[in-house]
Enzyme design. Structure first.
Site, PDB file in Angstrom:
ATOM      1  N   ARG A 134      15.505 -14.970   5.854  1.00  0.00           N
ATOM      2  CA  ARG A 134      14.665 -13.851   6.318  1.00  0.00           C
ATOM      3  C   ARG A 134      14.511 -13.965   7.832  1.00  0.00           C
ATOM      4  NH1 ARG A 134       9.195 -13.463   3.160  1.00  0.00           N
ATOM      5  NH2 ARG A 134      10.515 -12.824   1.413  1.00  0.00           N
ATOM      6  N   ARG A 190       3.009 -14.664   8.814  1.00  0.00           N
ATOM      7  CA  ARG A 190       4.343 -14.081   8.634  1.00  0.00           C
ATOM      8  C   ARG A 190       4.615 -12.997   9.691  1.00  0.00           C
ATOM      9  NH1 ARG A 190       6.178 -14.760   3.344  1.00  0.00           N
ATOM     10  NH2 ARG A 190       5.444 -16.752   2.542  1.00  0.00           N
ATOM     11  N   LYS A 213       0.534 -18.359   2.451  1.00  0.00           N
ATOM     12  CA  LYS A 213       1.019 -17.388   3.434  1.00  0.00           C
ATOM     13  C   LYS A 213      -0.137 -16.567   4.002  1.00  0.00           C
ATOM     14  CE  LYS A 213       3.571 -15.470   0.109  1.00  0.00           C
ATOM     15  NZ  LYS A 213       4.345 -14.569  -0.757  1.00  0.00           N
ATOM     16  N   LYS A 264      -0.884 -12.828   6.374  1.00  0.00           N
ATOM     17  CA  LYS A 264      -0.184 -11.627   6.837  1.00  0.00           C
ATOM     18  C   LYS A 264      -1.073 -10.743   7.707  1.00  0.00           C
ATOM     19  CE  LYS A 264       2.970 -11.698   2.966  1.00  0.00           C
ATOM     20  NZ  LYS A 264       3.528 -11.005   1.796  1.00  0.00           N
ATOM     21  N   CYS A 319      11.081  -3.551  -4.727  1.00  0.00           N
ATOM     22  CA  CYS A 319      11.350  -4.895  -4.213  1.00  0.00           C
ATOM     23  C   CYS A 319      12.762  -5.314  -4.624  1.00  0.00           C
ATOM     24  CB  CYS A 319      10.326  -5.877  -4.771  1.00  0.00           C
ATOM     25  SG  CYS A 319      10.608  -6.242  -6.509  1.00  0.00           S
ATOM     26  N   CYS A 372      16.080 -12.739  -6.895  1.00  0.00           N
ATOM     27  CA  CYS A 372      14.716 -13.258  -6.915  1.00  0.00           C
ATOM     28  C   CYS A 372      14.457 -14.095  -8.171  1.00  0.00           C
ATOM     29  CB  CYS A 372      13.716 -12.115  -6.841  1.00  0.00           C
ATOM     30  SG  CYS A 372      12.039 -12.752  -6.897  1.00  0.00           S
ATOM     31  N   CYS A 406       7.963  -7.981 -10.741  1.00  0.00           N
ATOM     32  CA  CYS A 406       6.936  -8.896 -11.257  1.00  0.00           C
ATOM     33  C   CYS A 406       5.626  -8.613 -10.530  1.00  0.00           C
ATOM     34  CB  CYS A 406       7.379 -10.360 -11.078  1.00  0.00           C
ATOM     35  SG  CYS A 406       7.000 -11.048  -9.453  1.00  0.00           S
ATOM     36  N   CYS A 414       5.611  -7.402  -4.072  1.00  0.00           N
ATOM     37  CA  CYS A 414       6.333  -7.355  -2.795  1.00  0.00           C
ATOM     38  C   CYS A 414       6.558  -5.951  -2.251  1.00  0.00           C
ATOM     39  CB  CYS A 414       7.664  -8.088  -2.922  1.00  0.00           C
ATOM     40  SG  CYS A 414       7.441  -9.830  -3.322  1.00  0.00           S
TER      41      CYS A 414
HETATM   42 FE1  SRM Z   1       7.401 -11.135  -1.443  1.00  0.00          FE
HETATM   43  C1  SRM Z   1       7.745 -14.044  -3.090  1.00  0.00           C
HETATM   44  C2  SRM Z   1      10.690 -10.744  -1.493  1.00  0.00           C
HETATM   45  C3  SRM Z   1       7.031  -8.697   0.791  1.00  0.00           C
HETATM   46  C4  SRM Z   1       4.029 -10.978  -2.230  1.00  0.00           C
HETATM   47  N1  SRM Z   1       8.899 -12.277  -2.145  1.00  0.00           N
HETATM   48  C5  SRM Z   1       8.807 -13.495  -2.782  1.00  0.00           C
HETATM   49  C6  SRM Z   1      10.205 -14.110  -2.974  1.00  0.00           C
HETATM   50  C7  SRM Z   1      10.505 -14.969  -1.788  1.00  0.00           C
HETATM   51  C8  SRM Z   1      10.441 -14.830  -4.315  1.00  0.00           C
HETATM   52  C9  SRM Z   1      10.185 -16.292  -4.408  1.00  0.00           C
HETATM   53  O1  SRM Z   1       9.103 -16.761  -4.005  1.00  0.00           O
HETATM   54  O2  SRM Z   1      11.046 -16.974  -4.943  1.00  0.00           O
HETATM   55  C10 SRM Z   1      11.066 -12.804  -2.949  1.00  0.00           C
HETATM   56  C11 SRM Z   1      12.522 -12.962  -2.537  1.00  0.00           C
HETATM   57  C12 SRM Z   1      13.377 -12.003  -3.305  1.00  0.00           C
HETATM   58  C13 SRM Z   1      14.758 -11.930  -2.839  1.00  0.00           C
HETATM   59  O3  SRM Z   1      15.670 -12.292  -3.613  1.00  0.00           O
HETATM   60  O4  SRM Z   1      14.997 -11.490  -1.716  1.00  0.00           O
HETATM   61  C14 SRM Z   1      10.184 -11.891  -2.126  1.00  0.00           C
HETATM   62  N2  SRM Z   1       8.626 -10.050  -0.441  1.00  0.00           N
HETATM   63  C15 SRM Z   1       9.961  -9.950  -0.663  1.00  0.00           C
HETATM   64  C16 SRM Z   1      10.574  -8.801   0.106  1.00  0.00           C
HETATM   65  C17 SRM Z   1      11.990  -9.064   0.600  1.00  0.00           C
HETATM   66  C18 SRM Z   1      10.533  -7.564  -0.795  1.00  0.00           C
HETATM   67  C19 SRM Z   1      11.288  -6.364  -0.313  1.00  0.00           C
HETATM   68  O5  SRM Z   1      11.878  -5.746  -1.177  1.00  0.00           O
HETATM   69  O6  SRM Z   1      11.276  -6.030   0.868  1.00  0.00           O
HETATM   70  C20 SRM Z   1       9.517  -8.645   1.212  1.00  0.00           C
HETATM   71  C21 SRM Z   1       9.799  -9.489   2.422  1.00  0.00           C
HETATM   72  C22 SRM Z   1       8.742  -9.303   3.462  1.00  0.00           C
HETATM   73  C23 SRM Z   1       9.023  -9.958   4.776  1.00  0.00           C
HETATM   74  O7  SRM Z   1       9.928  -9.493   5.462  1.00  0.00           O
HETATM   75  O8  SRM Z   1       8.302 -10.879   5.153  1.00  0.00           O
HETATM   76  C24 SRM Z   1       8.278  -9.163   0.503  1.00  0.00           C
HETATM   77  N3  SRM Z   1       5.787 -10.096  -0.760  1.00  0.00           N
HETATM   78  C25 SRM Z   1       5.891  -9.037   0.086  1.00  0.00           C
HETATM   79  C26 SRM Z   1       4.665  -8.302   0.096  1.00  0.00           C
HETATM   80  C27 SRM Z   1       4.404  -7.020   0.863  1.00  0.00           C
HETATM   81  C28 SRM Z   1       3.840  -7.269   2.218  1.00  0.00           C
HETATM   82  O9  SRM Z   1       3.741  -8.399   2.668  1.00  0.00           O
HETATM   83  O10 SRM Z   1       3.491  -6.289   2.867  1.00  0.00           O
HETATM   84  C29 SRM Z   1       3.805  -8.941  -0.780  1.00  0.00           C
HETATM   85  C30 SRM Z   1       2.392  -8.468  -1.179  1.00  0.00           C
HETATM   86  C31 SRM Z   1       1.383  -8.649  -0.110  1.00  0.00           C
HETATM   87  C32 SRM Z   1       0.725  -9.974  -0.250  1.00  0.00           C
HETATM   88  O11 SRM Z   1       1.300 -10.952   0.200  1.00  0.00           O
HETATM   89  O12 SRM Z   1      -0.353 -10.021  -0.824  1.00  0.00           O
HETATM   90  C33 SRM Z   1       4.529 -10.074  -1.307  1.00  0.00           C
HETATM   91  N4  SRM Z   1       6.047 -12.365  -2.465  1.00  0.00           N
HETATM   92  C34 SRM Z   1       4.735 -12.066  -2.711  1.00  0.00           C
HETATM   93  C35 SRM Z   1       4.185 -13.088  -3.574  1.00  0.00           C
HETATM   94  C36 SRM Z   1       2.737 -13.118  -4.123  1.00  0.00           C
HETATM   95  C37 SRM Z   1       1.789 -13.739  -3.190  1.00  0.00           C
HETATM   96  C38 SRM Z   1       0.423 -13.889  -3.789  1.00  0.00           C
HETATM   97  O13 SRM Z   1      -0.533 -13.620  -3.099  1.00  0.00           O
HETATM   98  O14 SRM Z   1       0.295 -14.298  -4.934  1.00  0.00           O
HETATM   99  C39 SRM Z   1       5.240 -13.995  -3.852  1.00  0.00           C
HETATM  100  C40 SRM Z   1       5.167 -15.262  -4.731  1.00  0.00           C
HETATM  101  C41 SRM Z   1       4.504 -16.387  -4.045  1.00  0.00           C
HETATM  102  O15 SRM Z   1       4.201 -16.362  -2.851  1.00  0.00           O
HETATM  103  O16 SRM Z   1       4.268 -17.367  -4.757  1.00  0.00           O
HETATM  104  C42 SRM Z   1       6.371 -13.503  -3.141  1.00  0.00           C
HETATM  105 FE1  SF4 Z   2      10.650 -10.989  -6.722  1.00  0.00          FE
HETATM  106 FE2  SF4 Z   2       8.398 -10.258  -7.864  1.00  0.00          FE
HETATM  107 FE3  SF4 Z   2       8.662 -10.086  -5.215  1.00  0.00          FE
HETATM  108 FE4  SF4 Z   2       9.972  -8.423  -6.738  1.00  0.00          FE
HETATM  109  S1  SF4 Z   2       7.734  -8.566  -6.614  1.00  0.00           S
HETATM  110  S2  SF4 Z   2      10.846  -9.571  -5.033  1.00  0.00           S
HETATM  111  S3  SF4 Z   2      10.435  -9.637  -8.508  1.00  0.00           S
HETATM  112  S4  SF4 Z   2       8.644 -11.938  -6.375  1.00  0.00           S
END
Ligand code: SRM
Ligand code: SF4
Length: 571
Positions: free
Chosen positions: A81, A150, A215, A217, A436, A442, A481, A485
């Site tokens: 990333r 982030r 994390k 944000k 997402c 993922c 899930c 994201c």
């Molecule tokens: Fe996310 C984890 C993809 C924005 C909440 N996110 C992941 C992981 C890294 C999976 C993992 O932990 O193994 C995903 C990688 C998938 C892949 O194969 O690429 C992933 N998140 C993404 C992206 C690429 C989704 C997208 O389609 O664009 C976004 C990358 C953002 C960036 O450039 O930094 C992405 N993730 C978000 C957002 C939206 C935002 O930040 O505005 C959220 C919700 C906001 C928040 O954080 O509350 C988000 N991602 C999560 C979470 C849940 C965090 C939590 O509070 O419980 C996880 C899982 C974790 O952290 O354990 C996670």
């Molecule tokens: Fe993966 Fe769940 Fe984030 Fe989608 S919402 S990219 S399935 S961790």
């Protein structure tokens, strides 16, 4: 001694905390691990640390069963990333991403929901050269993931307000100020000079040796647009301006989207606006807020470690008092502002600086060439002659920014030749959609998302057309899930994956991203999704009041209850 009910928890710290503490500021054994030529994978401890360096180990889940049958190790690969504060990059940086996607990754570029880039499919032995190349063009993967601040999001639309460039400068400063200072990144990836043993606390004045519990944000919004979904951020800044002059920022705290199924103590939450500060004060506000989360966040249960829980457990008044104490001054009373929407506006617009900006719809942020739609090639050819910039939006779209009047015609010709505007001709529903990544990369995905939403939309579009609503803007989001994201809890219609082919259906979020949605149907398949939504869409077409958005309609007509706090999300 009196007992402080708000004191940090004394429960034993989780395993991840130990890994961080003993990593010597994110070094761990990463250098030797990367040199190991036996396996394409890396050990779990190093994988935890890799996140801080902007990478996750994954495996291709499409190949998992087949490789297992053949007794092969999973097809390990890495996601990278790349941070781009406010989403702005130069044409040279775009060209570099384009090139390394082909050279080192799976050939496509993913624009993320936080205005960053992702590459998928990088193998372990190519990681170092990839990261080095990225750094050569002055981009970085450091802190793109991990328990730190982030990518700082910021409204990327310079035409939407005269104060945009000033606001963008502040988000850049926030990003710089909160970047980790450890030299580990340079040592491991850029062959920088080795610091053998760092002094406890010395290397990270803000984070300290164990970094944050989770994390963190930050998003900066410029009303009337709430494209960054400021209420979903741990910390938000809302620009307040009068007569084209930036006055300062309202401060919002405690948002977040993630939750876990079956655990009602986890929930999406909206940030709350707590006051106003001048532009010069935001760095101090951000630093102290991060430090409060560092000191009080839950380090024993990671599911409960986000800042939203730190605040909700103690109350917003506690946080304001703690912040005031650390700042040594009070925030002013929040100033009035209004958001109108959280989506992007497409097509050409002229900015206040006389330059032109073209917003293109990029379905789910995936930049790849498809038959009849050579998106990646088209953007590459434009980048070769473009002298402005590229801007990644918070809705996974792209702006070709700061085009001079002389270059506009040439770019328009190229846009036509490569059919790049085809996306804009899509239905309003599709133009307001996000999904997402989910499968196959993922590791947490329970269901498809990016690969499935486009075909589900085709079916929903038929229903909308039938109801005469093809041009009706409805914010629709899908994730594989409940981690959230694509910020699904802020979709007027949202699907959250439950199991292969099955989703929970949520409805009723605010069109401006200011209200959460609510569960309407649980664990349903495509047929049930369409059967559930069809009558509601038809009723909406017939009974909506003037200007009434879908999210408001489903609440007024009683399909779901209105949710303004995550504490009511599950009730
Ligand atoms: Fe996310 C984890 C993809 C924005 C909440 N996110 C992941 C992981 C890294 C999976 C993992 O932990 O193994 C995903 C990688 C998938 C892949 O194969 O690429 C992933 N998140 C993404 C992206 C690429 C989704 C997208 O389609 O664009 C976004 C990358 C953002 C960036 O450039 O930094 C992405 N993730 C978000 C957002 C939206 C935002 O930040 O505005 C959220 C919700 C906001 C928040 O954080 O509350 C988000 N991602 C999560 C979470 C849940 C965090 C939590 O509070 O419980 C996880 C899982 C974790 O952290 O354990 C996670
Ligand atoms: Fe993966 Fe769940 Fe984030 Fe989608 S919402 S990219 S399935 S961790």
């Amino acid at each position: 001694m009196s007992h402080d009910p708000f004191a940090p928890s004394k429960a034993p710290h989780s395993e991840v905390e130990h890994i961080k503490r003993s990593s010597n500021y994110l070094r761990g054994s990463l250098t030797s691990t990367l040199e190991d030529l036996i396996s394409g994978s890396i050990p779990e401890d190093d994988n935890r640390l890799m996140k801080f360096h902007g990478s996750y180990m994954q495996d291709d889940r499409d190949l998992r069963n087949e490789r297992h049958k053949q007794k092969l190790e999973p097809a390990y690969q890495f996601m990278l990333r790349v941070r781009a504060p406010g989403g702005i990059v130069t044409p040279e940086q775009w060209l570099m991403m384009d090139r390394i996607a082909d050279q080192y990754a799976n050939g496509s570029i993913r624009l993320t929901t936080r205005q960053s880039f992702q590459l998928h499919g990088v193998i372990k032995w190519k990681l170092k050269s990839t990261i080095k190349t990225i750094n050569d063009t002055l981009l970085t993967t450091l802190a793109a993931c991990g328990d730190v601040n982030r990518n700082v999001m910021c409204n990327p639309n310079p035409y939407q307000s005269e104060v945009h460039s000033e606001v963008y400068e502040w988000s850049q400063r926030l990003s710089d100020h909160l970047s980790p200072r450890t030299n580990a990144y340079h040592e491991i990836w850029l062959d920088g000079e080795k610091v053998i043993d760092s002094q406890e606390g010395g290397e990270e004045p803000i984070y300290g040796p164990v970094y944050l519990p989770r994390k963190f944000k930050i998003g900066v919004a410029v009303p009337p647009s709430n494209d960054v979904d400021v209420y979903s951020q741990d910390l938000g800044f809302i620009a307040i301006y009068e007569n084209g002059q930036l006055q300062g920022f309202n401060v919002s705290v405690g948002g977040g989207m993630g939750m876990s199924y079956g655990d009602p103590k986890t929930y999406p939450q909206l940030a709350r606006v707590i006051g106003f500060c001048s532009p010069e004060q935001i760095i101090d506000v951000a630093e102290k807020t991060v430090m409060i989360q560092r000191d009080y966040g839950d380090r024993s249960v990671r599911k409960h470690a986000r800042f939203k829980y730190t605040i909700d457990d103690r109350g917003i008044e506690w946080f304001i008092n703690e912040l005031t104490k650390r700042l040594g001054w009070n925030l002013e009373e929040a100033r009035p502002f209004q958001f109108q929407n959280n989506g992007d506006r497409y097509g050409w617009v002229k900015g206040s600086n006389g330059k032109w900006h073209l917003t293109l719809f990029i379905q789910n942020g995936r930049v790849a060439d498809q038959e009849g739609y050579p998106l990646k090639t088209g953007l590459r050819e434009i980048a070769k002659m473009h002298t402005g910039d590229f801007r990644l939006t918070a809705n996974q779209n792209l702006i070709i920014g700061n085009v001079s009047s002389q270059k506009k015609r040439k770019i328009e010709e190229m846009v036509k030749a490569y059919r790049l505007k085809d996306g804009i001709q899509q239905s309003a529903l599709r133009r307001n959609s996000m999904a997402c990544v989910a499968l196959p990369t993922c590791g947490l995905a329970m269901a498809e998302s990016e690969r499935y939403l486009p075909s589900l939309l085709e079916k929903l579009e038929l229903i909308l057309e039938d109801a005469g609503l093809r041009e009706e803007e409805i914010v629709i989001r899908m994730t594989g899930c409940p981690n959230g994201c694509a910020r699904p809890a802020l979709g007027e219609i949202a699907f959250i994956g439950k199991a292969p082919g099955r989703y929970n259906l949520y409805m009723g979020a605010g069109f401006a991203g200011d209200r959460l949605n609510k569960l309407y149907r649980e664990n349903i398949d495509e047929k049930e999704i369409l059967d559930s939504l069809k009558p509601i869409i038809h009723r909406y077409a017939q009974e909506r009041q003037e200007g009434e958005h879908f999210g408001d309609f489903v609440i007024r007509t009683g399909y779901v209850k209105e949710v303004h706090s995550g504490l009511d999300f599950h009730n």
